[in-house]
Motif scaffolding. Sequence first.
Motif, PDB file in Angstrom:
ATOM      1  N   HIS A  65       0.825  -1.216   0.000  1.00 44.85           N
ATOM      2  CA  HIS A  65       0.000   0.000   0.000  1.00 44.85           C
ATOM      3  C   HIS A  65       0.859   1.265   0.000  1.00 44.85           C
ATOM      4  N   GLU A  66       2.164   1.094  -0.187  1.00 45.35           N
ATOM      5  CA  GLU A  66       3.117   2.198  -0.314  1.00 45.35           C
ATOM      6  C   GLU A  66       3.179   3.099   0.905  1.00 45.35           C
ATOM      7  N   LEU A  67       2.942   2.508   2.096  1.00 42.08           N
ATOM      8  CA  LEU A  67       3.054   3.252   3.345  1.00 42.08           C
ATOM      9  C   LEU A  67       4.432   3.089   3.964  1.00 42.08           C
ATOM     10  N   VAL A  68       5.072   1.943   3.716  1.00 45.90           N
ATOM     11  CA  VAL A  68       6.436   1.718   4.169  1.00 45.90           C
ATOM     12  C   VAL A  68       7.276   1.229   2.991  1.00 45.90           C
ATOM     13  N   SER A  69       8.566   1.447   3.111  1.00 44.41           N
ATOM     14  CA  SER A  69       9.483   0.887   2.122  1.00 44.41           C
ATOM     15  C   SER A  69      10.451  -0.031   2.857  1.00 44.41           C
ATOM     16  N   ARG A  70      10.926  -1.023   2.148  1.00 45.61           N
ATOM     17  CA  ARG A  70      11.827  -2.023   2.725  1.00 45.61           C
ATOM     18  C   ARG A  70      13.166  -1.927   2.015  1.00 45.61           C
ATOM     19  N   LEU A  71      14.202  -1.875   2.804  1.00 41.96           N
ATOM     20  CA  LEU A  71      15.555  -1.837   2.262  1.00 41.96           C
ATOM     21  C   LEU A  71      16.265  -3.108   2.705  1.00 41.96           C
ATOM     22  N   ILE A  72      16.749  -3.872   1.743  1.00 43.01           N
ATOM     23  CA  ILE A  72      17.461  -5.117   2.026  1.00 43.01           C
ATOM     24  C   ILE A  72      18.946  -4.876   1.757  1.00 43.01           C
ATOM     25  N   TYR A  73      19.753  -5.065   2.787  1.00 47.16           N
ATOM     26  CA  TYR A  73      21.207  -4.896   2.645  1.00 47.16           C
ATOM     27  C   TYR A  73      21.821  -6.202   2.164  1.00 47.16           C
ATOM     28  N   PRO A  74      22.740  -6.143   1.209  1.00 43.53           N
ATOM     29  CA  PRO A  74      23.351  -7.362   0.665  1.00 43.53           C
ATOM     30  C   PRO A  74      24.487  -7.880   1.556  1.00 43.53           C
ATOM     31  N   VAL A  75      24.124  -8.306   2.751  1.00 43.38           N
ATOM     32  CA  VAL A  75      25.099  -8.881   3.687  1.00 43.38           C
ATOM     33  C   VAL A  75      24.585 -10.236   4.140  1.00 43.38           C
ATOM     34  N   MET A  76      25.465 -10.994   4.778  1.00 43.43           N
ATOM     35  CA  MET A  76      25.044 -12.283   5.334  1.00 43.43           C
ATOM     36  C   MET A  76      25.201 -12.234   6.838  1.00 43.43           C
ATOM     37  N   PRO A  77      24.194 -12.562   7.623  1.00 49.35           N
ATOM     38  CA  PRO A  77      22.833 -12.838   7.174  1.00 49.35           C
ATOM     39  C   PRO A  77      22.166 -11.552   6.666  1.00 49.35           C
ATOM     40  N   PRO A  78      21.121 -11.711   5.843  1.00 52.79           N
ATOM     41  CA  PRO A  78      20.465 -10.529   5.265  1.00 52.79           C
ATOM     42  C   PRO A  78      19.953  -9.574   6.348  1.00 52.79           C
ATOM     43  N   LYS A  79      20.095  -8.300   6.090  1.00 55.38           N
ATOM     44  CA  LYS A  79      19.622  -7.260   6.999  1.00 55.38           C
ATOM     45  C   LYS A  79      18.523  -6.488   6.284  1.00 55.38           C
ATOM     46  N   VAL A  80      17.390  -6.334   6.964  1.00 58.00           N
ATOM     47  CA  VAL A  80      16.234  -5.632   6.393  1.00 58.00           C
ATOM     48  C   VAL A  80      15.872  -4.475   7.313  1.00 58.00           C
ATOM     49  N   GLU A  81      15.554  -3.341   6.715  1.00 58.17           N
ATOM     50  CA  GLU A  81      15.071  -2.190   7.468  1.00 58.17           C
ATOM     51  C   GLU A  81      13.846  -1.610   6.768  1.00 58.17           C
ATOM     52  N   TYR A  82      12.912  -1.153   7.588  1.00 54.66           N
ATOM     53  CA  TYR A  82      11.700  -0.508   7.074  1.00 54.66           C
ATOM     54  C   TYR A  82      11.734   0.972   7.409  1.00 54.66           C
ATOM     55  N   SER A  83      11.151   1.764   6.538  1.00 51.56           N
ATOM     56  CA  SER A  83      10.991   3.194   6.798  1.00 51.56           C
ATOM     57  C   SER A  83       9.651   3.631   6.220  1.00 51.56           C
ATOM     58  N   LEU A  84       9.142   4.729   6.753  1.00 51.95           N
ATOM     59  CA  LEU A  84       7.886   5.260   6.223  1.00 51.95           C
ATOM     60  C   LEU A  84       8.159   5.974   4.910  1.00 51.95           C
ATOM     61  N   THR A  85       7.251   5.816   3.989  1.00 51.53           N
ATOM     62  CA  THR A  85       7.298   6.599   2.759  1.00 51.53           C
ATOM     63  C   THR A  85       6.710   7.975   3.072  1.00 51.53           C
ATOM     64  N   ASP A  86       6.814   8.889   2.127  1.00 49.03           N
ATOM     65  CA  ASP A  86       6.173  10.196   2.316  1.00 49.03           C
ATOM     66  C   ASP A  86       4.669  10.014   2.506  1.00 49.03           C
ATOM     67  N   PHE A  87       4.094   9.082   1.758  1.00 50.46           N
ATOM     68  CA  PHE A  87       2.663   8.780   1.881  1.00 50.46           C
ATOM     69  C   PHE A  87       2.356   8.232   3.274  1.00 50.46           C
ATOM     70  N   GLY A  88       3.193   7.345   3.786  1.00 52.13           N
ATOM     71  CA  GLY A  88       3.011   6.795   5.129  1.00 52.13           C
ATOM     72  C   GLY A  88       3.121   7.865   6.208  1.00 52.13           C
ATOM     73  N   GLN A  89       4.002   8.841   5.982  1.00 51.05           N
ATOM     74  CA  GLN A  89       4.160   9.939   6.945  1.00 51.05           C
ATOM     75  C   GLN A  89       2.859  10.715   7.130  1.00 51.05           C
ATOM     76  N   THR A  90       2.032  10.758   6.082  1.00 53.71           N
ATOM     77  CA  THR A  90       0.776  11.515   6.184  1.00 53.71           C
ATOM     78  C   THR A  90      -0.206  10.878   7.162  1.00 53.71           C
ATOM     79  N   LEU A  91       0.010   9.610   7.510  1.00 50.68           N
ATOM     80  CA  LEU A  91      -0.875   8.936   8.466  1.00 50.68           C
ATOM     81  C   LEU A  91      -0.496   9.189   9.920  1.00 50.68           C
TER      82      LEU A  91
END
Length: 120
Positions: A65-91
Amino acid sequence: MYKKKTLPNLSCGLDLVGEVLYGKWKMRLLWFINEGYQRPSELQRKIPDASRRVLNMQLKELEEHELVSRLIYPVMPPKVEYSLTDFGQTLIPVILAIGQWGDKHEEQLRKLILKTNGES
């Protein structure tokens, strides 16, 4: 993954918001991501009552729903981080207002919820 068999009713703003935010943990996930908790393990610690599977499903829906974005870092083990999109910030102001309403009416809401669940 489960797919709905019927199309959702999207005839007004409340229907639209319900489709995007329906899910027990979605508002809390958005709130905690906004506060800086970005890794799935951090979110799991903030919401211990939710299973990892359910949190992952709801994060995926928030991403769709484009409220958060996911960033996957290319490391082992995989590292994932979420952040709010500009659209998500409006909520965030909306979630803040709902939380403040809940705080203001905490005593009455707590009584009603416990009564409804047979714990009076």
